[in-house]
Design a protein around this motif. Structure first.
Motif, PDB file in Angstrom:
ATOM      1  N   THR A 107       4.405  18.225 -35.760  1.00 52.72           N
ATOM      2  CA  THR A 107       3.803  19.492 -36.194  1.00 52.72           C
ATOM      3  C   THR A 107       4.875  20.437 -36.730  1.00 52.72           C
ATOM      4  O   THR A 107       4.710  21.077 -37.765  1.00 52.72           O
ATOM      5  CB  THR A 107       3.075  20.165 -35.011  1.00 52.72           C
ATOM      6  OG1 THR A 107       2.258  19.177 -34.399  1.00 52.72           O
ATOM      7  CG2 THR A 107       2.235  21.324 -35.482  1.00 52.72           C
ATOM      8  N   TYR A 108       6.032  20.456 -36.037  1.00 51.40           N
ATOM      9  CA  TYR A 108       7.100  21.365 -36.449  1.00 51.40           C
ATOM     10  C   TYR A 108       7.515  21.094 -37.897  1.00 51.40           C
ATOM     11  O   TYR A 108       7.661  22.017 -38.699  1.00 51.40           O
ATOM     12  CB  TYR A 108       8.309  21.212 -35.507  1.00 51.40           C
ATOM     13  CG  TYR A 108       9.535  21.906 -36.015  1.00 51.40           C
ATOM     14  CD1 TYR A 108       9.649  23.296 -35.921  1.00 51.40           C
ATOM     15  CD2 TYR A 108      10.561  21.191 -36.626  1.00 51.40           C
ATOM     16  CE1 TYR A 108      10.756  23.947 -36.416  1.00 51.40           C
ATOM     17  CE2 TYR A 108      11.663  21.811 -37.127  1.00 51.40           C
ATOM     18  CZ  TYR A 108      11.769  23.204 -37.017  1.00 51.40           C
ATOM     19  OH  TYR A 108      12.858  23.837 -37.517  1.00 51.40           O
ATOM     20  N   THR A 109       7.679  19.813 -38.217  1.00 52.45           N
ATOM     21  CA  THR A 109       8.088  19.451 -39.577  1.00 52.45           C
ATOM     22  C   THR A 109       6.973  19.767 -40.569  1.00 52.45           C
ATOM     23  O   THR A 109       7.208  20.313 -41.652  1.00 52.45           O
ATOM     24  CB  THR A 109       8.435  17.955 -39.640  1.00 52.45           C
ATOM     25  OG1 THR A 109       9.388  17.667 -38.631  1.00 52.45           O
ATOM     26  CG2 THR A 109       9.013  17.571 -40.984  1.00 52.45           C
ATOM     27  N   ALA A 110       5.737  19.444 -40.170  1.00 51.83           N
ATOM     28  CA  ALA A 110       4.603  19.657 -41.071  1.00 51.83           C
ATOM     29  C   ALA A 110       4.440  21.131 -41.426  1.00 51.83           C
ATOM     30  O   ALA A 110       3.994  21.464 -42.530  1.00 51.83           O
ATOM     31  CB  ALA A 110       3.326  19.123 -40.433  1.00 51.83           C
ATOM     32  N   GLU A 111       4.857  21.994 -40.532  1.00 53.42           N
ATOM     33  CA  GLU A 111       4.638  23.426 -40.787  1.00 53.42           C
ATOM     34  C   GLU A 111       5.577  24.018 -41.829  1.00 53.42           C
ATOM     35  O   GLU A 111       5.516  25.208 -42.134  1.00 53.42           O
ATOM     36  CB  GLU A 111       4.690  24.207 -39.465  1.00 53.42           C
ATOM     37  CG  GLU A 111       3.365  24.033 -38.723  1.00 53.42           C
ATOM     38  CD  GLU A 111       3.349  24.654 -37.328  1.00 53.42           C
ATOM     39  OE1 GLU A 111       4.445  25.041 -36.863  1.00 53.42           O
ATOM     40  OE2 GLU A 111       2.258  24.726 -36.746  1.00 53.42           O
ATOM     41  N   HIS A 112       6.447  23.187 -42.379  1.00 57.07           N
ATOM     42  CA  HIS A 112       7.225  23.630 -43.543  1.00 57.07           C
ATOM     43  C   HIS A 112       6.349  23.639 -44.795  1.00 57.07           C
ATOM     44  O   HIS A 112       6.725  24.220 -45.807  1.00 57.07           O
ATOM     45  CB  HIS A 112       8.426  22.706 -43.790  1.00 57.07           C
ATOM     46  CG  HIS A 112       9.532  22.898 -42.790  1.00 57.07           C
ATOM     47  ND1 HIS A 112       9.486  22.392 -41.509  1.00 57.07           N
ATOM     48  CD2 HIS A 112      10.723  23.539 -42.893  1.00 57.07           C
ATOM     49  CE1 HIS A 112      10.590  22.708 -40.870  1.00 57.07           C
ATOM     50  NE2 HIS A 112      11.372  23.408 -41.689  1.00 57.07           N
ATOM     51  N   ALA A 113       5.205  22.958 -44.730  1.00 52.54           N
ATOM     52  CA  ALA A 113       4.336  22.842 -45.904  1.00 52.54           C
ATOM     53  C   ALA A 113       3.381  24.027 -45.999  1.00 52.54           C
ATOM     54  O   ALA A 113       3.264  24.828 -45.079  1.00 52.54           O
ATOM     55  CB  ALA A 113       3.548  21.541 -45.815  1.00 52.54           C
ATOM     56  N   GLU A 114       2.704  24.115 -47.163  1.00 48.98           N
ATOM     57  CA  GLU A 114       1.724  25.181 -47.335  1.00 48.98           C
ATOM     58  C   GLU A 114       0.387  24.770 -46.751  1.00 48.98           C
ATOM     59  O   GLU A 114      -0.439  25.612 -46.414  1.00 48.98           O
ATOM     60  CB  GLU A 114       1.457  25.431 -48.837  1.00 48.98           C
ATOM     61  CG  GLU A 114       2.638  25.835 -49.659  1.00 48.98           C
ATOM     62  CD  GLU A 114       2.278  25.730 -51.146  1.00 48.98           C
ATOM     63  OE1 GLU A 114       1.250  26.296 -51.572  1.00 48.98           O
ATOM     64  OE2 GLU A 114       3.033  25.061 -51.882  1.00 48.98           O
ATOM     65  N   ARG A 115       0.160  23.450 -46.714  1.00 53.34           N
ATOM     66  CA  ARG A 115      -1.163  22.953 -46.379  1.00 53.34           C
ATOM     67  C   ARG A 115      -0.992  21.663 -45.594  1.00 53.34           C
ATOM     68  O   ARG A 115      -0.083  20.883 -45.878  1.00 53.34           O
ATOM     69  CB  ARG A 115      -1.907  22.683 -47.694  1.00 53.34           C
ATOM     70  CG  ARG A 115      -3.230  21.973 -47.572  1.00 53.34           C
ATOM     71  CD  ARG A 115      -3.696  21.625 -48.979  1.00 53.34           C
ATOM     72  NE  ARG A 115      -4.890  20.805 -48.982  1.00 53.34           N
ATOM     73  CZ  ARG A 115      -5.318  20.128 -50.035  1.00 53.34           C
ATOM     74  NH1 ARG A 115      -4.622  20.175 -51.180  1.00 53.34           N
ATOM     75  NH2 ARG A 115      -6.407  19.413 -49.975  1.00 53.34           N
ATOM     76  N   ILE A 116      -1.834  21.462 -44.596  1.00 51.60           N
ATOM     77  CA  ILE A 116      -1.739  20.256 -43.775  1.00 51.60           C
ATOM     78  C   ILE A 116      -3.079  19.528 -43.795  1.00 51.60           C
ATOM     79  O   ILE A 116      -4.123  20.124 -43.534  1.00 51.60           O
ATOM     80  CB  ILE A 116      -1.353  20.590 -42.320  1.00 51.60           C
ATOM     81  CG1 ILE A 116       0.038  21.238 -42.278  1.00 51.60           C
ATOM     82  CG2 ILE A 116      -1.364  19.320 -41.458  1.00 51.60           C
ATOM     83  CD1 ILE A 116       0.482  21.661 -40.892  1.00 51.60           C
ATOM     84  N   ILE A 117      -3.025  18.242 -44.132  1.00 54.11           N
ATOM     85  CA  ILE A 117      -4.204  17.389 -44.010  1.00 54.11           C
ATOM     86  C   ILE A 117      -3.997  16.521 -42.793  1.00 54.11           C
ATOM     87  O   ILE A 117      -2.953  15.879 -42.666  1.00 54.11           O
ATOM     88  CB  ILE A 117      -4.389  16.524 -45.274  1.00 54.11           C
ATOM     89  CG1 ILE A 117      -4.887  17.378 -46.437  1.00 54.11           C
ATOM     90  CG2 ILE A 117      -5.349  15.370 -45.008  1.00 54.11           C
ATOM     91  CD1 ILE A 117      -5.061  16.609 -47.730  1.00 54.11           C
ATOM     92  N   LYS A 118      -4.950  16.487 -41.883  1.00 53.29           N
ATOM     93  CA  LYS A 118      -4.816  15.652 -40.686  1.00 53.29           C
ATOM     94  C   LYS A 118      -5.757  14.464 -40.777  1.00 53.29           C
ATOM     95  O   LYS A 118      -6.940  14.617 -41.072  1.00 53.29           O
ATOM     96  CB  LYS A 118      -5.109  16.465 -39.423  1.00 53.29           C
ATOM     97  CG  LYS A 118      -3.975  17.404 -39.079  1.00 53.29           C
ATOM     98  CD  LYS A 118      -4.185  18.102 -37.746  1.00 53.29           C
ATOM     99  CE  LYS A 118      -2.997  19.015 -37.445  1.00 53.29           C
ATOM    100  NZ  LYS A 118      -3.310  20.041 -36.453  1.00 53.29           N
ATOM    101  N   LEU A 119      -5.211  13.309 -40.528  1.00 53.21           N
ATOM    102  CA  LEU A 119      -6.003  12.082 -40.538  1.00 53.21           C
ATOM    103  C   LEU A 119      -6.100  11.535 -39.132  1.00 53.21           C
ATOM    104  O   LEU A 119      -5.170  11.654 -38.330  1.00 53.21           O
ATOM    105  CB  LEU A 119      -5.340  11.012 -41.418  1.00 53.21           C
ATOM    106  CG  LEU A 119      -5.218  11.240 -42.914  1.00 53.21           C
ATOM    107  CD1 LEU A 119      -4.626   9.995 -43.560  1.00 53.21           C
ATOM    108  CD2 LEU A 119      -6.562  11.578 -43.536  1.00 53.21           C
TER     109      LEU A 119
END
Lengths: 410, 241
Positions: free
Chosen positions: B206-218
């Motif tokens: 999650t920490y790394t993903a939060e560098h993005a503007e948008r998160i898609i979770k599968l």
């Protein structure tokens, strides 16, 4: 992908697995080196044999006892008939188109002179031999027709033999023993080198008739005739004369009825070429087998290399490499290995051939090292083909890998 | 609104092994606008890597549609896909995937082998690319002489050299310590913000993903959520003006 990129990229790949690349090349190196060695020595041998035959001269005919071989490869009858006599010699000598004629008979015996006591070749020849073989005197005289007629015990020595027996310039007038009989030296020949595979400087020459008497022989080994006529015309005239002399009724010219046959330098060269071409085929067959083994080695290693580099192939595909790009890369790696092996093999084979010629020359003078350019061309073509043929299956396997399966492989 | 660079509709993917069908993706619909920094998250086995591979032309879908810059990808043959991989996308892998015993320069120039770019241009592109990840002092070092963080930066330089509009990063920090990981994320954010690259990051952190503007979770091949990041992590102050 440009050729330059392809070569550079393949070169880098080969360098990354340097040790294995060298081992893989070794198979091709040895194969090509063997081919080059065989071809190079073969060419040297052919050259040597031809130069020996050429030293005989193209305006001469040689009459052998026995029946002519009907094909180049069939040998003359296993039992050499003894048919050439002194009477034949005198008869042929009267023929108007015969400029010079000699009869030859060979014997080996123990020579004794001072401290020298060894086995040597003794040749019985005629005075015309001097012109026919193009020899000249270093000292003294050659023996005469009178010596032949009178069967006198005189001898002419080759210069090496004369020097060894009596010291330099000392031979004329001295006597020596051959077997139990003694002979007087009347002359010494100038250095003549090797002709027709014999070192002429190491031989004692006697009048042919003297030699026949001394060794209880009746027949000569050959007549050599020098003529100013065209050789085919001289040949047919000599055939007629010989048939008359031997009472052979052979108006149709059927060689199987004759008890002699006539050869020219051209005939001898033909025989040699047919023998050497058989040798070439034989050597090529052996070389082909060793190259096949080398090629299979290349294929094997390339398969291993493809398996080891699956993830690299995946990476390259992910960076945009197409089927063709990967195929060409692996093909060019294989081909560079084989061409590199071919070049090293050519150098190694040529060096070994050079070395072999140096060693042969210690025993028989007159051999010349030749680089086999035919072999070089053949080796280059063959090693390139091996690379392409044996590199193709592994390269295709690499190129067909799906990018994702290749990338996942670890 | 920016044009969509990637659009998928009813995307399904199954693997077939000895006649047995294993479905991985069960029908996904989403679009990625050009210039977006998107993270795809999910536990292992969720299908996130498979999705990235399909989007990056490395794998093919079983059913549905995939449009890249409005081009229907399923109509492309293998050679055209290879060209797309070379020109349109750049990959950053968890394991770096550099050629061993090969210089930084040669590694970065590798994609140009499969391009029409020649000679002197190559060197300039490579040096620019290496400079943009801050490794100009390592140009002639061999790849195995570098630290993990440096290796991943070489991989980023390699992904950038053909100026591909979309960069895929598959767990780019997975093999790195947190400091090197932060550095890599900083570079990715900079590429996104300053050079306008679309970035698609695959991660399970999650920490790394939060560098993005948008998160898609599968999860299990289904799209569970698609949200904008409320409190986006920025790598450091100087990066954002």
């Amino acid at each position: 992908m440009e050729l330059h990129d392809l070569v550079q990229s393949s070169w880098q790949s080969l360098l990354r697995t340097r040790g294995r690349s060298i081992l893989t090349m070794l198979g091709i190196v040895i194969g090509i080196a063997a081919v080059i060695l065989a071809l190079s020595i073969g060419e040297s041998a052919t050259l040597f044999i031809l130069s020996q035959i050429s030293s005989f001269g193209s305006d001469k005919l040689i009459i052998h006892p026995g029946t002519k071989a009907l094909t180049q490869l069939q040998s003359s009858s296993a039992f050499v008939d003894d048919t050439l006599t002194y009477t034949d010699y005198k008869r042929l000598r009267r023929e108007p188109y015969v400029d010079a004629i000699t009869a030859e008979v060979v014997q080996s015996d123990m020579v004794k002179a001072g401290s020298v006591n060894k086995s040597i070749s003794v040749m019985g020849i005629m005075p015309d031999d001097l012109t026919i073989m193009g020899l000249s005197m270093s000292d003294g005289q050659f023996f005469s027709d009178a010596d032949v007629e009178g069967r006198t015990r005189v001898a002419v020595l080759g210069i090496s033999l004369a020097d060894e027996m009596f010291g330099q310039g000392n031979a004329v007038g001295r006597s020596f023993k051959l077997g139990t009989l003694s002979y007087k030296v009347v002359g010494v020949l100038k250095q003549a080198g090797t002709q027709f595979f014999q070192n002429l400087d190491d031989i004692a020459y006697l009048p042919a008739t003297t030699l026949l008497d001394a060794y209880n022989k009746k027949f000569f080994n050959a007549f050599i005739v020098k003529t100013r006529l065209p050789l085919d015309e001289a040949t047919s005239r000599l055939e007629i004369a010989m048939r008359e002399a031997h009472n052979i009724d052979n108006p149709t010219g059927d060689y199987s009825k004759d008890d002699f046959f006539i050869m020219t330098q051209a005939d001898a060269i033909k025989t040699v070429s047919s023998i050497t071409s058989i040798l070439q085929i034989l050597l090529s067959a052996i070389a082909a087998i060793s190259l096949l083994v080398g090629g299979i080695g290349i294929m094997n290693i390339m398969f291993v290399s493809v398996t080891e580099r699956i993830s690299e192939i995946g990476l390259r595909k992910s960076l945009g490499a197409s089927y063709q790009d990967i195929l060409r890369q692996f093909l060019s790696e294989a081909t560079m290995l084989t061409i590199g092996g071919g070049i090293i093999g050519f150098l190694a084979g040529s060096f070994l051939a050079w070395l072999a010629i140096q060693i042969i020359n210690q025993y028989q003078r007159g051999w010349v090292f030749v680089i086999s350019w035919n072999g070089a061309l053949l080796g280059f073509v063959v090693s390139t083909l091996i690379g392409i043929i044996f590199g193709y299956l592994p390269a295709r396997r690499a190129a067909r890998l799906s990018p994702i399966e290749a990338l996942r492989h670890e | 609104m920016a044009q969509d660079v990637i659009r998928v509709a009813g995307l399904k993917k199954s693997y077939f092994n000895e006649g047995v069908e294993t479905p991985v993706l069960h029908g996904l619909d989403f679009a990625v606008p050009a210039g977006q920094f998107l993270a795809i998250m999910g536990p292992s086995g969720s299908g996130k890597s498979t999705l990235m591979h399909i989007l990056g032309f490395l794998d093919t879908l079983t059913e549905g549609k995939y449009f890249f810059e409005d081009q229907d990808v399923s109509t492309l043959n293998e050679d055209q896909l290879a060209k797309m991989r070379g020109e349109k996308v750049g990959f950053i892998f968890q394991a770096f995937n550099l050629l061993p015993k090969t210089t930084v320069l040669d590694n970065v120039m590798l994609p140009l082998l499969y391009s029409d770019i020649t000679g002197s241009q190559r060197m300039q592109l490579a040096l620019d690319s290496i400079k943009s990840v801050g490794l100009e002092h390592r140009v002639h070092n061999l790849s195995n002489q570098l630290s993990g963080g440096e290796r991943q930066r070489v991989a980023i330089a390699r992904a950038l050299i053909r100026k591909a509009p979309v960069i895929f990063a598959d767990e780019p920090t997975g093999n790195l310590d947190s400091k090197s990981g932060a550095q890599v994320m900083q570079i990715l954010q900079k590429l996104n913000m300053e050079q306008g690259h679309t970035i698609i990051l695959v991660t399970h952190e999650t920490y790394t993903a939060e560098h993005a503007e948008r998160i898609i979770k599968l999860k299990d091949g289904l799209l569970m959520s698609d949200e904008r990041v409320a409190n986006r992590t920025l790598s450091n102050g100087e990066l954002i003006k």
